[in-house]
Motif scaffolding. Sequence first.
Motif, PDB file in Angstrom:
ATOM      1  N   UNK A 110      27.976   9.884   3.884  1.00  0.00           N
ATOM      2  CA  UNK A 110      28.002  10.597   5.157  1.00  0.00           C
ATOM      3  C   UNK A 110      28.586  11.854   4.644  1.00  0.00           C
ATOM      4  N   UNK A 111      29.551  11.958   3.863  1.00  0.00           N
ATOM      5  CA  UNK A 111      30.053  13.405   3.347  1.00  0.00           C
ATOM      6  C   UNK A 111      29.009  14.161   2.634  1.00  0.00           C
ATOM      7  N   UNK A 112      28.053  13.457   1.939  1.00  0.00           N
ATOM      8  CA  UNK A 112      27.218  14.207   1.007  1.00  0.00           C
ATOM      9  C   UNK A 112      26.088  14.747   2.060  1.00  0.00           C
ATOM     10  N   UNK A 113      25.835  14.047   3.331  1.00  0.00           N
ATOM     11  CA  UNK A 113      25.153  14.546   4.456  1.00  0.00           C
ATOM     12  C   UNK A 113      25.831  15.759   5.077  1.00  0.00           C
ATOM     13  N   UNK A 114      27.097  15.348   5.380  1.00  0.00           N
ATOM     14  CA  UNK A 114      27.735  16.695   6.302  1.00  0.00           C
ATOM     15  C   UNK A 114      27.867  17.985   5.136  1.00  0.00           C
ATOM     16  N   UNK A 115      28.021  17.817   3.875  1.00  0.00           N
ATOM     17  CA  UNK A 115      27.938  19.050   2.884  1.00  0.00           C
ATOM     18  C   UNK A 115      26.569  19.512   2.735  1.00  0.00           C
ATOM     19  N   UNK A 116      25.312  19.019   3.038  1.00  0.00           N
ATOM     20  CA  UNK A 116      24.141  19.416   2.990  1.00  0.00           C
ATOM     21  C   UNK A 116      23.849  19.408   1.468  1.00  0.00           C
ATOM     22  N   UNK A 117      24.485  18.035   0.820  1.00  0.00           N
ATOM     23  CA  UNK A 117      24.094  18.054  -0.625  1.00  0.00           C
ATOM     24  C   UNK A 117      23.251  16.529  -0.802  1.00  0.00           C
ATOM     25  N   UNK A 118      22.732  16.100   0.097  1.00  0.00           N
ATOM     26  CA  UNK A 118      22.126  14.713  -0.139  1.00  0.00           C
ATOM     27  C   UNK A 118      20.527  14.861  -0.739  1.00  0.00           C
ATOM     28  N   UNK A 119      20.205  16.046  -0.200  1.00  0.00           N
ATOM     29  CA  UNK A 119      18.709  16.608  -0.571  1.00  0.00           C
ATOM     30  C   UNK A 119      18.599  16.945  -2.196  1.00  0.00           C
ATOM     31  N   UNK A 120      19.790  17.220  -2.645  1.00  0.00           N
ATOM     32  CA  UNK A 120      19.793  17.537  -3.956  1.00  0.00           C
ATOM     33  C   UNK A 120      20.693  16.818  -4.904  1.00  0.00           C
ATOM     34  N   UNK A 121      20.919  15.479  -4.638  1.00  0.00           N
ATOM     35  CA  UNK A 121      21.936  14.366  -5.211  1.00  0.00           C
ATOM     36  C   UNK A 121      21.212  13.232  -5.460  1.00  0.00           C
ATOM     37  N   UNK A 122      21.096  13.243  -6.813  1.00  0.00           N
ATOM     38  CA  UNK A 122      20.629  11.439  -7.249  1.00  0.00           C
ATOM     39  C   UNK A 122      21.673  10.573  -6.863  1.00  0.00           C
ATOM     40  N   UNK A 123      21.500   9.557  -6.334  1.00  0.00           N
ATOM     41  CA  UNK A 123      22.374   8.556  -6.100  1.00  0.00           C
ATOM     42  C   UNK A 123      21.929   7.215  -6.591  1.00  0.00           C
ATOM     43  N   UNK A 124      22.684   6.606  -7.417  1.00  0.00           N
ATOM     44  CA  UNK A 124      22.437   5.310  -8.111  1.00  0.00           C
ATOM     45  C   UNK A 124      23.547   4.345  -7.803  1.00  0.00           C
ATOM     46  N   UNK A 125      23.076   3.248  -7.574  1.00  0.00           N
ATOM     47  CA  UNK A 125      23.961   2.022  -7.232  1.00  0.00           C
ATOM     48  C   UNK A 125      23.737   0.834  -8.174  1.00  0.00           C
ATOM     49  N   UNK A 126      24.546   0.275  -8.681  1.00  0.00           N
ATOM     50  CA  UNK A 126      24.423  -1.042  -9.256  1.00  0.00           C
ATOM     51  C   UNK A 126      25.709  -1.742  -9.732  1.00  0.00           C
ATOM     52  N   UNK A 127      25.559  -2.803 -10.415  1.00  0.00           N
ATOM     53  CA  UNK A 127      26.823  -3.666 -10.645  1.00  0.00           C
ATOM     54  C   UNK A 127      26.651  -4.115 -12.064  1.00  0.00           C
ATOM     55  N   UNK A 128      27.875  -4.521 -12.744  1.00  0.00           N
ATOM     56  CA  UNK A 128      27.949  -4.741 -14.080  1.00  0.00           C
ATOM     57  C   UNK A 128      27.596  -5.912 -14.980  1.00  0.00           C
ATOM     58  N   UNK A 129      27.594  -6.914 -14.200  1.00  0.00           N
ATOM     59  CA  UNK A 129      27.204  -8.283 -14.559  1.00  0.00           C
ATOM     60  C   UNK A 129      27.404  -9.092 -13.316  1.00  0.00           C
ATOM     61  N   UNK A 130      27.005 -10.505 -13.824  1.00  0.00           N
ATOM     62  CA  UNK A 130      27.032 -11.637 -12.738  1.00  0.00           C
ATOM     63  C   UNK A 130      28.430 -11.865 -12.048  1.00  0.00           C
TER      64      UNK A 130
END
Length: 584
Positions: A278-298
């Motif tokens: 949400x803060x990325x949206x508010x700062x108008x950064x979302x369209x120029x930001x690569x966002x990755x989500x992952x986990x490290x193991x099982x």
Amino acid sequence: MTNFLTKTWLTFFVVAAILQAVSAQQATHPNVVLIITDDQGYGDLGCTGNPHVKTPVLDRFAEENIRFTNFYVSPVCAPTRSSLMTGRYSLRTGVRDTYNGGSIMAASETTIAEMLKEEGYNTGIFGKWHLGDCYPSRPMDQGFDESLVHLSGGMGQVGDITTWFKGDSSYFDPVLWHNGKPEPYTGYCSDIFADEAIRFIESNKEKPFFCYLSFNAPHTPLQVPAKYYEMYRDIDPSSGFENDSRPFPEMSEKDKEDARKVYGMVTNIDDNIGKLLQRLDELQLSENTLVIFMTDNGPQQPRYVAGMRGRKGSVYRGGVRVPFFMRYPGMGSKEVNATTAHIDVLPTIAEICGAKLPEQRVIDGKSLFSLLTKDNYDRQERSLFFYWTRRYPELYNNMALYKGDYKLVGFTSFDAGIGDFELYNIKDDPYEQENILPKNKDIAKKLKTELDLTYRDLISSENILHQPLIEIGNKNENPIILNRNEADGERGIWAQEDVFGKWNVRVNPGKYNVTFKFVQAIEGGGTLLLETNGVVNRMDNSENTDVLEMKNVDLPGYEGELMANYFSSGKKILPFWIELEKVD
């Protein structure tokens, strides 16, 4: 008037050219937010079929963006994190364990942060590092401009000396390490790390930034705010799968209670990721930001893992297959089924951000960029190597090679014949239930040949043959603290008193004040020995105390082992941690 119009149009075109150049620069150097969680398994999300856990933010993020459905990591955390940061198998980086001195990454490695700094990025890490607590392997030594971390593999663990003694409250109001110095914080750890990551983004919004938000949750100890535990207090985590034909692990009452706490911790993470997006949206950064989500193991504990076999520490899919979602500017929803892995993240970021890959080293990963921008194509012929045992790899024990549709798994001895291995067709048997090796020995032999070559290559890596050293007496960290997580010695060295331990170090010669902290008070009438490359300093002690000090100790310059023990009443006691301050 004509002259005025000419100047006006000229000004317009100059401004337009500048804006176009700025836009091109932004497109070349998008911001990067890399989010990783700790011990959150593939099944700990609503979007992967879990009927109990509430993850609306991540579920929506996965649905609206790019989902990698066949993404792999190492079976445990430090190896995963070293591969993530470098694009290399962990053994190449010197990381071979989660403790026992094996989670120290060589300072010669080039991280994502160092790579992006060369392109003008500001870099920050918030949360778990687990690749070295001492100079020269701390995040601030490896390319991060700002570093807010806990020590060792987790808060409340023996290596994290500022939270260990807090026990069951270690996740609340912790003392964390900000740019190498201990500072007190108020609140719950995941909230702190997310809030500080958001502050970093706000402070660096005018130029490209790399924000590494590395949650330590839902790793043990399973501590969760009451609000989030209440969401799950009355659920049965083993229910809801009666009509599901996939394998499901047996769950004891303790396992069910653990799952309730884990789900609360995961929902808290989901809320925090929602705040960041949400803060990325508010700062108008979302369209120029690569966002990755992952986990490290099982997952560490038995619970829903989408029917896969195994969990954390295992080379079966339940231990190494994890969710991986990516929001790439300008792209919408897409599913990628190609075989991908943690080693691919650095080369992918490099291509997207226009950065040069680290030179004069093997990069094991491959950029995923073409999978994002073109039609999905089959990458299944690539090979992935997995292993996990304490200290160093044990040949053919918990070791696997995955290539194409097939996966060869070893839980056997070093001299085992091919018939002692397991072979699975992952396409036909994604839950690894049917060992097809007896009827497919030729396939198994080919995979074993490649496994042998890969193992021999990795185990002979320079950073395994010459383990990364902690540097003592360097101005970049003086004083320095040697903790139990960095201690080599016996397998499974932890909080024991009577245990053999040592630290592998590079010492700058000079005089030092040395402080020894013990797990609990030692008895008077004993002797403390500090051994440094054949030089032994002895001190007799007459008091019952948990702290001893040696003043003005003359240490030689050397590379090798540092050992310290207190001998009393027939016991040999290893200090809990040692602080060394160079004073001349």
